[in-house]
Design an enzyme around this catalytic site. Structure first.
Site, PDB file in Angstrom:
ATOM      1  N   LEU A  15     -21.689  32.581  12.255  1.00  0.00           N
ATOM      2  CA  LEU A  15     -21.691  33.849  13.000  1.00  0.00           C
ATOM      3  C   LEU A  15     -22.702  34.833  12.405  1.00  0.00           C
ATOM      4  O   LEU A  15     -23.436  35.516  13.135  1.00  0.00           O
ATOM      5  CB  LEU A  15     -20.285  34.456  12.997  1.00  0.00           C
ATOM      6  CG  LEU A  15     -19.280  33.794  13.935  1.00  0.00           C
ATOM      7  CD1 LEU A  15     -17.856  34.105  13.512  1.00  0.00           C
ATOM      8  CD2 LEU A  15     -19.511  34.242  15.373  1.00  0.00           C
ATOM      9  N   HIS A  22       0.037  29.729  12.429  1.00  0.00           N
ATOM     10  CA  HIS A  22      -0.320  29.397  13.806  1.00  0.00           C
ATOM     11  C   HIS A  22      -0.548  27.895  13.947  1.00  0.00           C
ATOM     12  O   HIS A  22      -1.089  27.252  13.050  1.00  0.00           O
ATOM     13  CB  HIS A  22      -1.599  30.132  14.226  1.00  0.00           C
ATOM     14  CG  HIS A  22      -1.416  31.615  14.320  1.00  0.00           C
ATOM     15  ND1 HIS A  22      -2.460  32.503  14.202  1.00  0.00           N
ATOM     16  CD2 HIS A  22      -0.308  32.367  14.515  1.00  0.00           C
ATOM     17  CE1 HIS A  22      -2.006  33.745  14.330  1.00  0.00           C
ATOM     18  NE2 HIS A  22      -0.703  33.679  14.513  1.00  0.00           N
ATOM     19  N   SER A  31     -15.237  40.076   3.424  1.00  0.00           N
ATOM     20  CA  SER A  31     -13.813  39.737   3.394  1.00  0.00           C
ATOM     21  C   SER A  31     -13.103  40.614   4.405  1.00  0.00           C
ATOM     22  O   SER A  31     -13.678  41.568   4.949  1.00  0.00           O
ATOM     23  CB  SER A  31     -13.219  39.967   1.997  1.00  0.00           C
ATOM     24  OG  SER A  31     -13.182  41.359   1.708  1.00  0.00           O
ATOM     25  N   VAL A  56      -2.263 -10.715   6.987  1.00  0.00           N
ATOM     26  CA  VAL A  56      -2.797 -11.379   8.179  1.00  0.00           C
ATOM     27  C   VAL A  56      -4.177 -11.942   7.834  1.00  0.00           C
ATOM     28  O   VAL A  56      -5.148 -11.193   7.640  1.00  0.00           O
ATOM     29  CB  VAL A  56      -2.902 -10.390   9.361  1.00  0.00           C
ATOM     30  CG1 VAL A  56      -3.490 -11.104  10.585  1.00  0.00           C
ATOM     31  CG2 VAL A  56      -1.546  -9.785   9.684  1.00  0.00           C
ATOM     32  N   LYS A  66       0.852  -1.194   0.000  1.00  0.00           N
ATOM     33  CA  LYS A  66       0.000   0.000   0.000  1.00  0.00           C
ATOM     34  C   LYS A  66       0.885   1.241   0.000  1.00  0.00           C
ATOM     35  O   LYS A  66       2.023   1.215   0.490  1.00  0.00           O
ATOM     36  CB  LYS A  66      -0.906   0.003   1.244  1.00  0.00           C
ATOM     37  CG  LYS A  66      -0.134  -0.137   2.560  1.00  0.00           C
ATOM     38  CD  LYS A  66      -1.058  -0.425   3.719  1.00  0.00           C
ATOM     39  CE  LYS A  66      -0.253  -0.734   4.990  1.00  0.00           C
ATOM     40  NZ  LYS A  66      -1.106  -1.100   6.129  1.00  0.00           N
TER      41      LYS A  66
END
Length: 1012
Positions: free
Chosen positions: A770, A751, A780, A111, A58
């Protein structure tokens, strides 16, 4: 940033190495990495199980839902794996909106198991603790695990037990697997905590009778914890998100960032794009990217990045030249634009950083003109006028179109100009330098009377002036509504003299009666006094080695401002909270591990302490108090009218953007009442709602401004507060980071908390919520000032705000060092040297920068030539100096000076004393004979004496000719060192008159005796 994704291979390696559990973890370290360069023969030698087992292959490139996308090859032999890779390796693939090349694969043992043996587990961090999610059905079709899975919240500092796991997470798990699973999950959680993971998901986790198998894993770790976990992590690589290449320039800037106290970030989005940015500040960099995308530039935006935290001229030069190099590699038919933007700096010397950018522009002036690059500049902050001047000058001298604007221009206006959406404004005449605001025009030196200490429309109340509310019995102490007043006293942790002086100047210009800083704490020196200015006077502030002493001697202090480093900020903050008098702590440091920050938050909640930060510049309450460097220097304090309170309170994440808000609010309203930058980390000590509610309960605040950002969900609490009527004052709010939804791959902004982990955390979703809740939301950031003005004008029209008459503030004298920096004054130097100069960014030897000394490879001889002769010597002269050093490097232990040094050392004297005894032996008869000989021969040669005349005169005067009469060396046994030097000089020097003269003297003196 803090939370960074790691590859599946890295995550499993950490798990296999460090997990502690009684459950048998199978297939430990059984994985093989494959790329286009893989040597299969070597791979099989290193992993012989590849030949004997069925396999899974993978891609390991941070791709989600690989199984659903058909990117997993299952139950194959090695030949089958190779065949599968032929159709996938180095192939371009679309994953969501991201297009990338599959180039890194993981091979593991297959597995064999049943569907009912698959489970799902995930651990992730939140502010209140870490959630563990568990579902008894795992695998590709697990679906919406958030709604299906059982959840267990492990609070900060709480421990997890096997019994808790069994009772709360394993209720639907088969009984025979509970013991093994509970042990593994406890071990997994402890690993998650110990190695500072922030996210860890295993799906599926397979549990059979043989043990536990970790099939697919995704993880993130807190990169800021590197200093704590380096020994366990090793050298961790953080791969880029799928769809974005890892460029060497990004690694170069990351390396610069790691070695610097400043912040330097660079992410390449589209190297062929025509719009490039070089933005100062983590918040501002997001705002500029938003505006570019809003104006239709998303497909041409070449990079995201930021520089902040006062980088040096050299660091800024290195950052700028990297960007200029990248943008001048391929031409664009429409030319290119470079936006050098930023908010108003708090403490960065703008002129100093611009010098680095100017150097880079000079170096790349020809490529910049060839690629038709136009540059737009907007900046403010300390010494920004000089910075803009030099930027404008370089445009004129190089012929590169450079348009320069200052704080009078809206921060993002240059984006519209650069993209052709608005005309390029006429560059305004700006003040020549910062000092125009600062020079004292009054003759008095007494602190003037208070200009104004109340808001324009404030109604005094008892609650407003009380520093803390009463505590109810049995409940944690209530946090204060009013954090700061004009009587607030603070202790500053750290030797930050510039920040303290800035606070005192602010106090003075606000007409405070006494300084807001009571003392400083610095554990690396003894108790002493530090000198500062209070207006015109000099005062002394105490500096304590021990925090307890400072608290004991200054019981009036209730604020601590911590400039401790990221490594010591946690310990110093915990120590501070042991003192009940402290009600507010500002933590400036960036890069504190999130797990430690959450512990600070928990203790602060228990003790009723308000935390501002980490990763913040602080906050300001005009007319009362400011934290450290908040608000910038006095020119900005005065320009933004921060010396007296207005009617508008704001809260922001970004420190630089908080200063921009000061500017916007001062231009559109009667000014700022209070402003706080809560910090850019994922878990700030206090959140938006904490401060919005304080402002709601403060009579002097008439309207509230919130500058949110992408990541987290704290803004939704404001929505709830407005809807429920808890917040009734007008709220103007804008969340930055709207551009993130337009990018094809995930971008981590400046940040640490500016990253959306789900749709609700995007800036677009929060702005919409909001607005629906009733907040005033602009379209903007460009329109933020207009909306603030509209709301303010409406409040004035209603009589809610009654603007007061402006009172001019007192003036403050300028510091000598800053005046000299601005070029306003000059003072004769006490000492001058023409040899070397270390005052600038780099050391200079006789006018030659030290970097050039190494680039030119002038060697030790050339370096001594610069220092001794103050000029660059020819190569043969440099070689001669080096040969002299080589042949005189060591005379052995038999000579007098060495003998004396040995005797002193054997007598027990220290190294300096022993060496000095040997050096003091040097004189004309030992060691110094070479110097005396040079003087004698030079004087005789310059006076025109013949060699014979010189010998006769010395004999007549009864003086020895230095340098002759050696006890061992003679014509028959010459000193090979001398012979080598003579031969070199004869062969390479253009003239050898003095050597020829000395050799004639030698002939005369050896005519009777062969001694040299």
């Amino acid at each position: 940033m803090s939370a960074k994704a790691i590859s599946e291979q890295t995550g499993k390696e950490l798990l296999y190495k460090h997990i502690c559990t009684t459950a048998a973890v199978q297939n430990r370290f059984r994985y093989a990495n494959v790329t286009a360069e893989t040597d299969w023969e070597r791979l099989v030698q290193d992993h012989p199980w590849l030949l004997t087992e069925r396999l899974v292959v993978k891609p390991d490139q941070l791709i989600k839902r690989r199984g659903k996308l058909g990117l997993v090859g299952v139950n194959l032999d090695l030949k089958g794996v190779k065949e599968w890779l032929k159709t996938h390796l180095m192939k371009e693939t679309m994953v969501g909106k991201a297009k990338g090349i599959l180039k890194n694969f993981l091979i593991e043992p297959f597995v064999a198991h049943k569907q009912e043996e698959e489970f799902y587990v995930c651990i992730y961090a939140t502010r209140e603790g870490d959630y563990m999610l568990f579902h008894h059905e795992g695998g590709v079709d697990v679906g919406d695990v958030d709604s299906k899975a059982l959840k267990l919240l492990v609070g900060v500092d709480e421990k997890i037990s096997a019994d808790t796991v069994k009772s709360q997470l394993l209720t639907h798990t088969p009984t025979d697997k509970k013991e093994m699973l509970s042990s593994f999950l406890v071990g997994l959680f402890n690993l998650y905590e110990d190695l500072y993971f922030t996210y860890l998901e295993i799906n599926p986790l397979v549990v059979t009778k043989d043990g536990v198998y970790v099939l697919d894993m995704a993880a993130k770790i807190d990169a800021t914890a590197d200093y704590l976990c380096k020994a366990k992590w090793g050298d961790v690589e953080f791969p880029p998100p799928f769809g974005r290449e890892a460029y060497p320039e990004e690694a170069y800037i990351a390396d610069l960032d790691a070695k610097s106290g400043a912040s330097l970030k660079l992410t390449l989005l589209n190297p062929r794009g025509r719009i490039w940015t070089m933005v100062a500040g983590g918040g501002a960099s997001v705002v500029y990217s938003d505006t570019i995308c809003d104006l239709g530039g998303v497909n041409e935006l070449a990079n995201y990045g930021e520089y902040s935290g006062a980088p040096s001229e050299q660091q800024t030069y290195d950052y700028a030249k990297t960007i200029l190099s990248l943008m001048t590699r391929e031409k664009h038919p429409d030319g290119k634009v470079l936006i050098i933007g930023g908010s108003i700096a708090n403490f960065t010397n703008v002129a100093a950083t611009f010098k680095g950018i100017v150097r880079a522009i000079k170096d790349y002036q020809n490529p910049l003109k060839e690629h038709e690059v136009t540059i737009f500049v907007r900046r403010g902050g300390p010494n920004y006028q000089e910075g803009l001047r030099v930027m404008g000058e370089i445009g004129k001298t190089t012929g590169i179109p450079i348009h320069v604007f200052g704080t009078e221009t809206h921060m993002t206006a240059i984006v519209g100009m650069a993209l052709g959406h608005r005309p390029i404004a006429t560059e305004p005449c700006v003040a020549a330098h910062t000092a125009n605001f600062l020079l004292n025009t009054s003759g008095g030196t007494i602190t003037p009377a208070s200009s104004r200490s109340a808001s324009f429309s404030e109604v005094k109340t008892v609650a407003e002036n009380s520093s803390a509310q009463k505590t109810c019995a049995g409940l944690p102490p209530a946090k204060s509504t009013t954090l700061f007043s004009n009587h607030t006293k603070a202790i500053v942790w750290g030797m930050q003299t510039r920040a303290v002086q800035g606070m005192l100047d602010f106090d003075y210009v606000c007409s405070r009666q006494e300084p807001s800083v009571a003392a400083m704490v610095y554990p690396f020196t003894g108790d002493h006094k530090q000198k500062f200015y209070w207006g015109h006077k000099e005062i002394l502030l105490p500096v304590y080695k021990n925090m307890a002493d400072a608290m004991k001697k200054h019981p009036e202090v209730d604020v601590l401002i911590s400039f401790a480093s990221l490594r010591s900020a946690y310990d110093s903050t915990i120590e501070t909270m042991q003192h009940p008098q402290i009600r507010t702590i500002a933590i400036i440091a960036e890069g504190i591990p999130e797990a430690l920050t959450r512990k600070i938050i928990r203790m602060a909640e228990e003790k009723g302490v308000t935390i501002i930060g980490p990763a913040t510049v602080g906050g300001i309450k005009p007319g009362c108090f400011k934290i450290g460097n908040t608000g910038g220097m006095l020119d900005n304090i005065l320009a933004s009218k921060l010396y007296r309170p207005g009617s508008v309170a704001y809260v922001s994440r970004s420190g630089g953007m908080s200063n921009e808000l000061n500017n916007i609010i001062s231009r559109t309203t009667d000014g700022v009442y209070e402003g706080v930058a809560i910090g850019g980390d994922r878990y700030p000590g206090s959140v938006f709602m904490d401060h919005v509610l304080r402002y709601q309960d403060t009579p002097g605040v008439k309207m509230i401004v919130v500058l949110g950002e992408i990541g987290g969900n704290e803004e939704y609490k404001i929505c709830k507060g407005i809807k429920e009527g808890r917040i009734t004052k007008p709220v103007v709010c804008w969340c930055i980071g709207t551009c993130a939804t337009l990018f094809s791959s995930e971008v981590q902004f400046g940040h640490a908390g500016a990253c959306a982990n789900q749709a609700s955390e995007t800036a677009v979703a929060k702005n919409k919520a909001l607005e629906e809740a009733g907040a005033f939301v602009p379209k903007s950031f460009d329109e933020l000032g207009d909306v603030i003005k509209s709301v303010y004008d409406n409040l004035v029209a209603k009589g809610v705000i009654v603007p007061a008459k402006e009172v001019p503030p007192p003036t403050v004298p300028m510091d000598y060092s800053w005046a000299r920096e601005l070029g306003l004054i000059r003072k004769p130097a006490s000492f001058m040297t023409s040899i070397c100069d270390e005052r600038g960014q780099e050391l200079i030897y006789a006018g030659m920068p030290i970097t050039e000394v190494f680039k030119s490879e002038i060697g030790l001889g050339g370096t001594l030539g610069l220092l001794w002769f103050q000029r660059r010597l020819p190569r043969y002269a440099c070689q001669f100096i080096e040969m002299c050093l080589m042949v005189t490097a060591d005379h052995g232990p038999a000579v007098s000076g060495a003998h004396n040094t040995i005797v002193c050392a054997r007598a027990g004297k220290d190294l300096i004393s022993s060496l000095t005894s040997g050096l003091l032996t040097i004189g004309d008869r030992f060691g110094g004979a070479l110097d005396a000989a040079a003087k004698q021969f030079s004087k005789a040669f310059d006076s025109g004496m013949l060699p014979m005349e010189f010998v006769n005169k010395m004999k007549k005067d009864g003086k020895l000719i230095m340098g002759i009469g050696h006890r061992v060396k003679s014509i028959n046994n010459p000193d090979m060192r001398v012979q080598i030097l003579k031969d070199f000089v004869k062969q390479h020097f253009p003239a050898t008159q003095l050597l020829d003269y000395a050799l004639e003297v030698e002939k005369i003196t050896t005519s009777k005796k062969p001694a040299l």
